[in-house]
Design a protein around this motif. Structure first.
Motif, PDB file in Angstrom:
ATOM      1  N   LEU A 520       0.814  -1.214   0.000  1.00 37.38           N
ATOM      2  CA  LEU A 520       0.000   0.000   0.000  1.00 37.38           C
ATOM      3  C   LEU A 520       0.850   1.269   0.000  1.00 37.38           C
ATOM      4  O   LEU A 520       0.315   2.371  -0.148  1.00 37.38           O
ATOM      5  N   MET A 521       2.171   1.124   0.142  1.00 39.17           N
ATOM      6  CA  MET A 521       3.077   2.252  -0.058  1.00 39.17           C
ATOM      7  C   MET A 521       3.803   2.115  -1.397  1.00 39.17           C
ATOM      8  O   MET A 521       4.776   2.826  -1.650  1.00 39.17           O
ATOM      9  N   GLY A 522       3.295   1.230  -2.230  1.00 37.45           N
ATOM     10  CA  GLY A 522       3.928   0.981  -3.516  1.00 37.45           C
ATOM     11  C   GLY A 522       3.110   1.475  -4.693  1.00 37.45           C
ATOM     12  O   GLY A 522       2.536   2.556  -4.666  1.00 37.45           O
ATOM     13  N   GLU A 523       3.022   0.645  -5.725  1.00 39.04           N
ATOM     14  CA  GLU A 523       2.424   1.053  -6.996  1.00 39.04           C
ATOM     15  C   GLU A 523       0.919   0.749  -7.046  1.00 39.04           C
ATOM     16  O   GLU A 523       0.415  -0.091  -6.303  1.00 39.04           O
ATOM     17  N   TYR A 524       0.258   1.435  -7.981  1.00 37.72           N
ATOM     18  CA  TYR A 524      -1.185   1.276  -8.194  1.00 37.72           C
ATOM     19  C   TYR A 524      -1.448   1.118  -9.685  1.00 37.72           C
ATOM     20  O   TYR A 524      -0.820   1.793 -10.508  1.00 37.72           O
ATOM     21  N   GLN A 525      -2.390   0.241 -10.004  1.00 38.13           N
ATOM     22  CA  GLN A 525      -2.873   0.152 -11.388  1.00 38.13           C
ATOM     23  C   GLN A 525      -4.359  -0.137 -11.383  1.00 38.13           C
ATOM     24  O   GLN A 525      -4.832  -1.044 -10.694  1.00 38.13           O
ATOM     25  N   ASP A 526      -5.081   0.664 -12.157  1.00 35.45           N
ATOM     26  CA  ASP A 526      -6.520   0.453 -12.299  1.00 35.45           C
ATOM     27  C   ASP A 526      -6.781  -0.804 -13.120  1.00 35.45           C
ATOM     28  O   ASP A 526      -6.168  -1.025 -14.171  1.00 35.45           O
ATOM     29  N   LEU A 527      -7.700  -1.643 -12.645  1.00 34.76           N
ATOM     30  CA  LEU A 527      -8.162  -2.809 -13.406  1.00 34.76           C
ATOM     31  C   LEU A 527      -9.640  -2.688 -13.743  1.00 34.76           C
ATOM     32  O   LEU A 527     -10.215  -3.596 -14.344  1.00 34.76           O
ATOM     33  N   HIS A 528     -10.255  -1.607 -13.359  1.00 36.85           N
ATOM     34  CA  HIS A 528     -11.699  -1.437 -13.473  1.00 36.85           C
ATOM     35  C   HIS A 528     -12.153  -1.363 -14.931  1.00 36.85           C
ATOM     36  O   HIS A 528     -12.998  -2.161 -15.371  1.00 36.85           O
ATOM     37  N   PHE A 529     -11.597  -0.452 -15.685  1.00 35.09           N
ATOM     38  CA  PHE A 529     -12.059  -0.280 -17.068  1.00 35.09           C
ATOM     39  C   PHE A 529     -11.657  -1.459 -17.941  1.00 35.09           C
ATOM     40  O   PHE A 529     -12.384  -1.835 -18.873  1.00 35.09           O
ATOM     41  N   PHE A 530     -10.522  -2.074 -17.626  1.00 32.27           N
ATOM     42  CA  PHE A 530     -10.097  -3.266 -18.359  1.00 32.27           C
ATOM     43  C   PHE A 530     -11.136  -4.368 -18.212  1.00 32.27           C
ATOM     44  O   PHE A 530     -11.531  -5.018 -19.185  1.00 32.27           O
ATOM     45  N   ASN A 531     -11.631  -4.578 -16.984  1.00 40.15           N
ATOM     46  CA  ASN A 531     -12.638  -5.620 -16.750  1.00 40.15           C
ATOM     47  C   ASN A 531     -14.008  -5.214 -17.268  1.00 40.15           C
ATOM     48  O   ASN A 531     -14.776  -6.054 -17.745  1.00 40.15           O
ATOM     49  N   LYS A 532     -14.327  -3.953 -17.188  1.00 41.65           N
ATOM     50  CA  LYS A 532     -15.636  -3.500 -17.652  1.00 41.65           C
ATOM     51  C   LYS A 532     -15.795  -3.718 -19.154  1.00 41.65           C
ATOM     52  O   LYS A 532     -16.883  -4.038 -19.651  1.00 41.65           O
ATOM     53  N   GLU A 533     -14.700  -3.599 -19.901  1.00 40.31           N
ATOM     54  CA  GLU A 533     -14.749  -3.797 -21.345  1.00 40.31           C
ATOM     55  C   GLU A 533     -14.875  -5.270 -21.722  1.00 40.31           C
ATOM     56  O   GLU A 533     -15.448  -5.611 -22.758  1.00 40.31           O
ATOM     57  N   LEU A 534     -14.360  -6.149 -20.867  1.00 42.77           N
ATOM     58  CA  LEU A 534     -14.271  -7.564 -21.228  1.00 42.77           C
ATOM     59  C   LEU A 534     -15.373  -8.437 -20.631  1.00 42.77           C
ATOM     60  O   LEU A 534     -15.512  -9.597 -21.031  1.00 42.77           O
ATOM     61  N   ASN A 535     -16.126  -7.910 -19.658  1.00 39.34           N
ATOM     62  CA  ASN A 535     -17.081  -8.762 -18.943  1.00 39.34           C
ATOM     63  C   ASN A 535     -18.412  -8.029 -18.811  1.00 39.34           C
ATOM     64  O   ASN A 535     -18.514  -7.016 -18.123  1.00 39.34           O
ATOM     65  N   ALA A 536     -19.443  -8.556 -19.447  1.00 44.61           N
ATOM     66  CA  ALA A 536     -20.766  -7.918 -19.436  1.00 44.61           C
ATOM     67  C   ALA A 536     -21.389  -7.925 -18.041  1.00 44.61           C
ATOM     68  O   ALA A 536     -22.266  -7.109 -17.747  1.00 44.61           O
ATOM     69  N   LYS A 537     -20.934  -8.847 -17.165  1.00 42.98           N
ATOM     70  CA  LYS A 537     -21.486  -8.917 -15.808  1.00 42.98           C
ATOM     71  C   LYS A 537     -20.868  -7.888 -14.867  1.00 42.98           C
ATOM     72  O   LYS A 537     -21.375  -7.649 -13.783  1.00 42.98           O
ATOM     73  N   TYR A 538     -19.768  -7.322 -15.298  1.00 46.94           N
ATOM     74  CA  TYR A 538     -19.043  -6.345 -14.471  1.00 46.94           C
ATOM     75  C   TYR A 538     -19.662  -4.969 -14.712  1.00 46.94           C
ATOM     76  O   TYR A 538     -19.808  -4.537 -15.844  1.00 46.94           O
ATOM     77  N   ASP A 539     -20.044  -4.259 -13.631  1.00 47.68           N
ATOM     78  CA  ASP A 539     -20.710  -2.973 -13.840  1.00 47.68           C
ATOM     79  C   ASP A 539     -20.164  -1.904 -12.906  1.00 47.68           C
ATOM     80  O   ASP A 539     -19.159  -2.095 -12.206  1.00 47.68           O
ATOM     81  N   HIS A 540     -20.839  -0.765 -12.872  1.00 49.26           N
ATOM     82  CA  HIS A 540     -20.348   0.422 -12.172  1.00 49.26           C
ATOM     83  C   HIS A 540     -20.550   0.358 -10.663  1.00 49.26           C
ATOM     84  O   HIS A 540     -20.271   1.342  -9.971  1.00 49.26           O
ATOM     85  N   ARG A 541     -20.997  -0.770 -10.119  1.00 47.69           N
ATOM     86  CA  ARG A 541     -21.060  -0.929  -8.665  1.00 47.69           C
ATOM     87  C   ARG A 541     -19.847  -1.700  -8.136  1.00 47.69           C
ATOM     88  O   ARG A 541     -19.680  -1.853  -6.931  1.00 47.69           O
ATOM     89  N   ILE A 542     -18.995  -2.179  -9.062  1.00 47.22           N
ATOM     90  CA  ILE A 542     -17.785  -2.916  -8.711  1.00 47.22           C
ATOM     91  C   ILE A 542     -16.578  -2.014  -8.971  1.00 47.22           C
ATOM     92  O   ILE A 542     -16.594  -1.169  -9.864  1.00 47.22           O
TER      93      ILE A 542
END
Length: 628
Positions: A520-542
């Protein structure tokens, strides 16, 4: 009320800032040493913490409704706070502020209800900066000694101490009765016949007398109770500008009428009696800033507040929370904070700044360690918790703050904000559990919680001044959920409901994880939009993201939905797999908060990785990658 004045503040400060824009490519990273860990600040309203009385009479006296003391923070109480996962305690309301209680036997003058908010008074109307609130002492004559003992107990418990400094304004009836030798009171040498002079501590309205506000909406000081000083008059000749910059002899009741504005050398027309920081000083350290100011003739108020800060550092305080710092010129903060850091390089400096356009100036030029991340992250998360915001906005916020993310302190509650469990926010404390996970784990910044948040305090009390949804900072009151945890001074949660115990256990697990996680004092990478594009079950509440450093890799997944469960095959981009140097194969994932859930990350020879997850409503998972 404070934030409704931001437009006025922006106009006032427009000429108080350097004309040079900050470079957007500046890197201000946290110390990424192997031992670096996040900090957790526990804000506690000091006079409410140890109060066991439950009468909660509107406008009640200290005798009716009770008042907590420094001594209530005994070894057991402090050990329990530390065990929650806390590294700093911010003791709110410590400096002596105006209040309606008779302490004349101790050489303290009575305060006028016409210029005091509530009965117990606002902690941001400081009356004597060299002493502490007499309400908080078992023996008011020894109140400073009792606070020093609390500092020592807090340190012995393994935590550090923050207190408030309120540089923009002081109480209308400021009266320094305990100044150290050689320290003159605010205004003692002011030229009161002049609206402005560089070395005046206040702004004046010459030839006029102050008039108390016209009360509206049925409001009456002390709820209408008779008091010898409550007569719709307060003697102040000439009248001074009010704390929020109001220049009328009769401020409105929504102005900060209980305070007067401090003059830092900004003339009424916005021009200034101090120099700009030269170009490039945003890249220089504390010593260079201190050296720049060393030979300058500066406004008297600058020295007064520097001396105040150094006094409390000498007392053992480890840092400060600066109230409404954006209403004070950034050049002053360069002067003030460089002096503090030269005295104590580890001092923790937290500022209340709400204008995002000022963030980088106050961090880089003003040398603040941390600012409230209110307008960006807090507001976004609050909208999601309330049901009309989307998690899509959070990665956008993080990207926009990437260069200063470490300096943006995260919170879901403080004394100015609505309690999570209040009807005007979420109505139920549990609704913010995924928000708390995100707030505490998405960046390297410190996390702050407000006392009672961890047991779902709803802030329902009709205390007197102001309205519910925020636990009152103006009146004597009991804090019911917190009192159930306090359990008549046992500090063992003995009166909590099962739901409240479960909530506190959640906070304890989360906060302790954050202060022990190198990732948590290191690096960050968003995985949200990557998953939202690839999975129809993934939505804006995750929301999904990765955090990592040498020796620890985390995948964080949260579900903000109160009713919906999710079964998902989440994707991890090939780019991240390369950063983690993962060879093809299967890697165990172990959940870190409760440890009862495991998963597997499948890493193919090419393409994205994948792991399966089931999320119940409001559930979050922090998965740690286990290497063979």
């Amino acid at each position: 009320m404070r934030r409704t004045l931001l437009l006025l503040i922006g106009v006032f400060l427009a000429s108080c800032q350097s004309g040079k824009d900050q470079k957007e490519d500046v890197k201000q990273e946290p110390m990424r040493t192997p031992e670096a860990r996040k900090e957790v600040v526990y804000q506690v309203f000091t006079r409410l913490f140890g109060n066991t009385k439950t009468a909660n009479v509107p406008w009640g006296t200290a005798e009716q409704n009770g008042v907590g003391k420094f001594s209530d923070f005994n070894e057991k109480a402090l050990a329990e706070i530390k065990d929650l996962g806390v590294t700093y305690i911010w003791y709110t309301g410590v400096p002596h502020h105006a209040l309606i209680q008779d302490y004349t036997a101790y050489g303290i003058s009575n305060d006028d209800p016409d210029v005091v908010k509530g009965r117990a008074g606002s902690p941001y109307a400081v009356k004597d900066y060299y002493n502490v609130n007499p309400d908080l002492a078992d023996d008011p004559a020894k109140r400073l000694e009792e606070f020093k003992a609390l500092i020592d107990r807090t340190h012995a418990a393994g935590m550090k101490v923050l207190i408030d400094i309120v540089p923009n304004h002081v109480a209308r009836n400021y009266e320094g009765k305990t100044n150290p030798n050689g320290v003159e009171d605010f205004g003692a040498q002011d030229r009161t016949h002049m609206e402005y002079h560089k070395d005046n501590n206040f702004y004046y309205i010459p030839g006029s007398a102050f008039a108390v506000p016209n009360w509206e909406g049925g409001y009456q000081p002390l709820g209408g109770e008779k008091n010898p000083l409550s007569d719709s008059r307060f003697k102040e000749v000439p009248a001074k500008w009010t704390g929020n910059g109001a220049r009328s002899v009769q401020p409105g009741m929504n102005d900060w009428y209980e305070t007067v504005k401090v003059n830092y050398g900004v003339r009424p027309d916005g021009t200034r009696d101090f120099p700009d920081l030269p170009e490039g000083y945003e890249y220089k350290g504390y010593q260079a800033h201190a050296d720049f100011w060393a030979d300058k003739e500066l406004p008297n108020s600058w020295d007064k507040f520097r001396d105040i800060a150094e006094y409390w550092l000498d007392m053992g305080v480890d840092g400060f929370r600066f109230d409404m710092a954006e209403m004070v010129p950034v050049e002053f903060w360069s002067y003030m904070n460089s002096a503090i850091k030269l005295k104590n390089p580890d001092a923790f400096l937290l500022a209340e700044v709400y204008n995002p356009d000022l963030y980088r100036a106050y961090i880089r030029k003003g040398k603040m360690d941390y600012l409230y991340d209110k307008v960006e992250l807090y507001d976004s998360i609050k909208h999601i918790v309330k049901g009309y915001g989307w998690t899509d906005h959070i990665p956008v916020v993080q990207k926009g703050l990437k260069d200063i993310e470490h300096h943006m302190l995260h919170f879901l509650e403080n004394h100015d904000e609505q309690r999570i469990a209040s009807p005007d926010f979420a109505g139920k404390a549990e609704l913010a559990k995924p928000a708390m996970v995100v707030s505490a784990t998405i960046s390297t910044s410190p996390t702050m919680i407000y006392f009672g948040q961890e047991v779902g305090e709803p802030g329902k009390e009709q205390a007197g001044f102001g309205s519910p949804t925020r636990t009152s900072i103006f009146d004597y009151i009991g804090v019911p959920h917190h009192q159930r945890w306090m359990n008549e001074g046992a500090f063992d949660g003995g009166q909590l409901s099962a739901e409240e115990k479960s909530l506190r256990d959640f906070y304890k697990r989360l906060l302790n994880f954050t202060i022990n996680s190198p990732a948590l004092m290191g690096e960050y990478q968003d995985l949200h939009f990557f998953n939202k594009e690839l999975n129809a079950k993934y939505d804006h509440r995750i929301l999904t993201y990765a955090r990592w450093s040498t020796g620890e890799e985390l995948l964080v997944v949260t579900n903000f939905d109160e009713k919906k469960s999710y079964q998902l095959d989440l994707k991890v981009p090939q780019e991240l797999l390369r950063k983690w140097k993962l060879s093809p194969g299967k890697y165990s994932l172990e959940e870190q908060l409760y440890g009862s859930v495991k998963s597997e990350l499948l890493v193919p020879a090419g393409g994205a990785g994948e792991f399966r997850i089931e999320l119940q409503p409001l559930e979050s998972r922090i998965f740690k990658l286990l290497r063979p």
